[in-house]
Design a protein around this motif. Sequence first.
Motif, mmCIF file in Angstrom:
data_model
loop_
_atom_site.group_PDB
_atom_site.id
_atom_site.type_symbol
_atom_site.label_atom_id
_atom_site.label_comp_id
_atom_site.label_asym_id
_atom_site.label_seq_id
_atom_site.Cartn_x
_atom_site.Cartn_y
_atom_site.Cartn_z
ATOM 1 N N TYR A 83 0.834 -1.208 0.000
ATOM 2 C CA TYR A 83 0.000 0.000 0.000
ATOM 3 C C TYR A 83 0.867 1.256 0.000
ATOM 4 C CZ TYR A 83 -3.074 3.695 1.630
ATOM 5 O OH TYR A 83 -3.759 4.880 1.750
ATOM 6 N N GLN A 84 1.912 1.259 0.819
ATOM 7 C CA GLN A 84 2.783 2.428 0.870
ATOM 8 C C GLN A 84 3.500 2.638 -0.464
ATOM 9 O OE1 GLN A 84 3.129 4.803 2.832
ATOM 10 N NE2 GLN A 84 2.383 4.196 4.833
ATOM 11 N N VAL A 85 3.953 1.551 -1.080
ATOM 12 C CA VAL A 85 4.604 1.666 -2.387
ATOM 13 C C VAL A 85 3.621 2.247 -3.413
ATOM 14 C CG1 VAL A 85 5.561 0.328 -4.312
ATOM 15 C CG2 VAL A 85 6.291 -0.151 -1.971
ATOM 16 N N THR A 86 2.387 1.804 -3.365
ATOM 17 C CA THR A 86 1.372 2.310 -4.301
ATOM 18 C C THR A 86 1.094 3.789 -4.063
ATOM 19 O OG1 THR A 86 0.353 0.115 -4.329
ATOM 20 C CG2 THR A 86 -0.949 1.928 -5.181
ATOM 21 N N GLU A 87 0.987 4.178 -2.784
ATOM 22 C CA GLU A 87 0.731 5.581 -2.463
ATOM 23 C C GLU A 87 1.861 6.480 -2.956
ATOM 24 O OE1 GLU A 87 -1.967 7.239 -0.076
ATOM 25 O OE2 GLU A 87 -2.679 5.869 -1.631
ATOM 26 N N VAL A 88 3.099 6.068 -2.679
ATOM 27 C CA VAL A 88 4.241 6.887 -3.097
ATOM 28 C C VAL A 88 4.356 6.922 -4.618
ATOM 29 C CG1 VAL A 88 6.762 7.092 -2.985
ATOM 30 C CG2 VAL A 88 5.476 6.458 -0.936
ATOM 31 N N ILE A 100 9.374 12.527 -3.212
ATOM 32 C CA ILE A 100 9.205 11.246 -2.521
ATOM 33 C C ILE A 100 10.516 10.873 -1.838
ATOM 34 C CG2 ILE A 100 7.460 10.465 -4.154
ATOM 35 C CD1 ILE A 100 9.612 8.686 -5.437
ATOM 36 N N PRO A 101 10.477 10.061 -0.792
ATOM 37 C CA PRO A 101 11.702 9.636 -0.117
ATOM 38 C C PRO A 101 12.666 8.948 -1.072
ATOM 39 C CG PRO A 101 9.777 9.091 1.204
ATOM 40 C CD PRO A 101 9.265 9.548 -0.131
ATOM 41 N N SER A 102 13.950 9.127 -0.835
ATOM 42 C CA SER A 102 14.968 8.599 -1.753
ATOM 43 C C SER A 102 14.913 7.082 -1.865
ATOM 44 C CB SER A 102 16.354 9.041 -1.293
ATOM 45 O OG SER A 102 16.604 8.586 0.043
ATOM 46 N N LEU A 131 14.977 4.789 -5.339
ATOM 47 C CA LEU A 131 15.859 3.646 -5.575
ATOM 48 C C LEU A 131 15.052 2.408 -5.955
ATOM 49 C CD1 LEU A 131 18.676 2.332 -5.462
ATOM 50 C CD2 LEU A 131 18.288 1.944 -3.016
ATOM 51 N N LEU A 132 13.917 2.227 -5.291
ATOM 52 C CA LEU A 132 13.067 1.075 -5.578
ATOM 53 C C LEU A 132 12.558 1.112 -7.014
ATOM 54 C CD1 LEU A 132 11.358 -1.402 -4.503
ATOM 55 C CD2 LEU A 132 9.541 0.282 -4.073
ATOM 56 N N PHE A 133 12.064 2.280 -7.443
ATOM 57 C CA PHE A 133 11.442 2.371 -8.765
ATOM 58 C C PHE A 133 12.453 2.416 -9.900
ATOM 59 C CE2 PHE A 133 7.892 4.508 -6.247
ATOM 60 C CZ PHE A 133 7.166 3.333 -6.160
ATOM 61 N N THR A 134 13.731 2.584 -9.588
ATOM 62 C CA THR A 134 14.736 2.548 -10.649
ATOM 63 C C THR A 134 15.125 1.122 -11.015
ATOM 64 O OG1 THR A 134 16.513 2.781 -9.001
ATOM 65 C CG2 THR A 134 15.717 4.808 -10.081
ATOM 66 N N ARG A 135 14.749 0.155 -10.191
ATOM 67 C CA ARG A 135 15.037 -1.238 -10.531
ATOM 68 C C ARG A 135 14.053 -1.731 -11.588
ATOM 69 N NH1 ARG A 135 15.333 -4.891 -5.187
ATOM 70 N NH2 ARG A 135 13.112 -4.305 -5.193
ATOM 71 N N GLU A 136 14.545 -2.498 -12.538
ATOM 72 C CA GLU A 136 13.690 -3.022 -13.586
ATOM 73 C C GLU A 136 12.625 -3.961 -13.032
ATOM 74 O OE1 GLU A 136 15.982 -4.850 -16.606
ATOM 75 O OE2 GLU A 136 16.982 -2.997 -17.242
ATOM 76 N N THR A 137 12.967 -4.645 -11.954
ATOM 77 C CA THR A 137 12.038 -5.624 -11.392
ATOM 78 C C THR A 137 11.014 -5.003 -10.449
ATOM 79 O OG1 THR A 137 13.613 -6.098 -9.609
ATOM 80 C CG2 THR A 137 13.706 -7.495 -11.573
ATOM 81 N N SER A 138 11.125 -3.693 -10.178
ATOM 82 C CA SER A 138 10.146 -3.039 -9.291
ATOM 83 C C SER A 138 9.896 -1.611 -9.746
ATOM 84 C CB SER A 138 10.639 -3.055 -7.839
ATOM 85 O OG SER A 138 11.907 -2.401 -7.731
#
Length: 354
Positions: A247-252, A262-264, A268-275
């Motif tokens: 839920y937090q990932v979706t909100e951000v 958004i927090p750094s 970092l999470l969204f720069t990964r191809e798998t996420s």
Amino acid sequence: MAARKSPAPERERPRNHASGNDQVHSWTLVTSQALDTAWRVVKGSVTLAVSLLAAILSYFRRLHMHLGHRLKWWIGYLQRRFKRNLSVEAEVDLLSYCAREWKGETPHAKLMRKAYEELFWRRHIKCVRQVRRDNYDALRSVLFQIFSRGLAFPSWMKEKDIVKLPEKLLFSQGCNWIQQYSFGPEKYTGSNVFGKLRKCVELLKTQWTEFSGIKDYHKRGSMCNILFSDALLECKLYEALKFIMLYQVTEVYEQMKTKKVIPSLFRLLFTRETSSDPLSFMMNHLNSVGDTCGLEQIDMFILGYSLEVKIKVFRLFKFNSRDFEVCYPEESLREWPEISLLTENDRHYHIPVF
């Protein structure tokens, strides 16, 4: 002619004596026969009694052995049935645990012993609580400390009813892909995901509310022993934590699309191809947690952010390096409570006790 004297009396005596001897012999014979008969009867009775007693003793011996085996089986069954299989064990001395686990003279064993000595002498960690080694142990280690310490809800959870979050994602934000959510080793997906998630989150809210309202430390400890020996309830709680992270990932992610800061850690999470988005994060990472893998470091950041706790981890295999002690997230607010973990390999976690 003189009359002859009768010799009868003298002749009768030998007959009487012989007759007496015959009588004595007869009585002796009868007595001997009677005693012999009596002895045979007694001997037979004694033999029969001994045989009967031996048979009775043999029967009771076999019965005792049978009952002993049955009793042993039932005791084992009852112990397995009712024994609390705690997923978080009681405190043990830190150095004793280290000596038991790392006896070898390999370079890695020596490094681990030095790391444990560092925790004991310089970080003042005296004990450790072993956590069951599975793919939920990071979530278990964090949640156990939240409940055992009676920590309050995160501020954002006080403002929202977390029980309604699955409904919000599914209907308000149109996240139909949530039906592909998998519940750890159960690997369940389908139309009932929404209902299962709601029950998991509701259980988390109920338990968290109950523990945070208990002021007595010992009572919270007893309740933790009960809760963390119920594998079914545990799994539901950990799946609720996974959903809170999602839920937090979706909100951000929604905030990022509107160009908000958004927090750094999420950048970092969204720069990964798998996420690169919430769906890929769920499919490629979150669905596997509890099943084939545990939390990765980036997941630990998200967990700390979602629960508003600062997770300090002592990475013993990184002793004598800058990565020996890390915090998730690094940019946590000062008022967030701190939770400590230790790991020997970044895969399994235990709880240090100061």
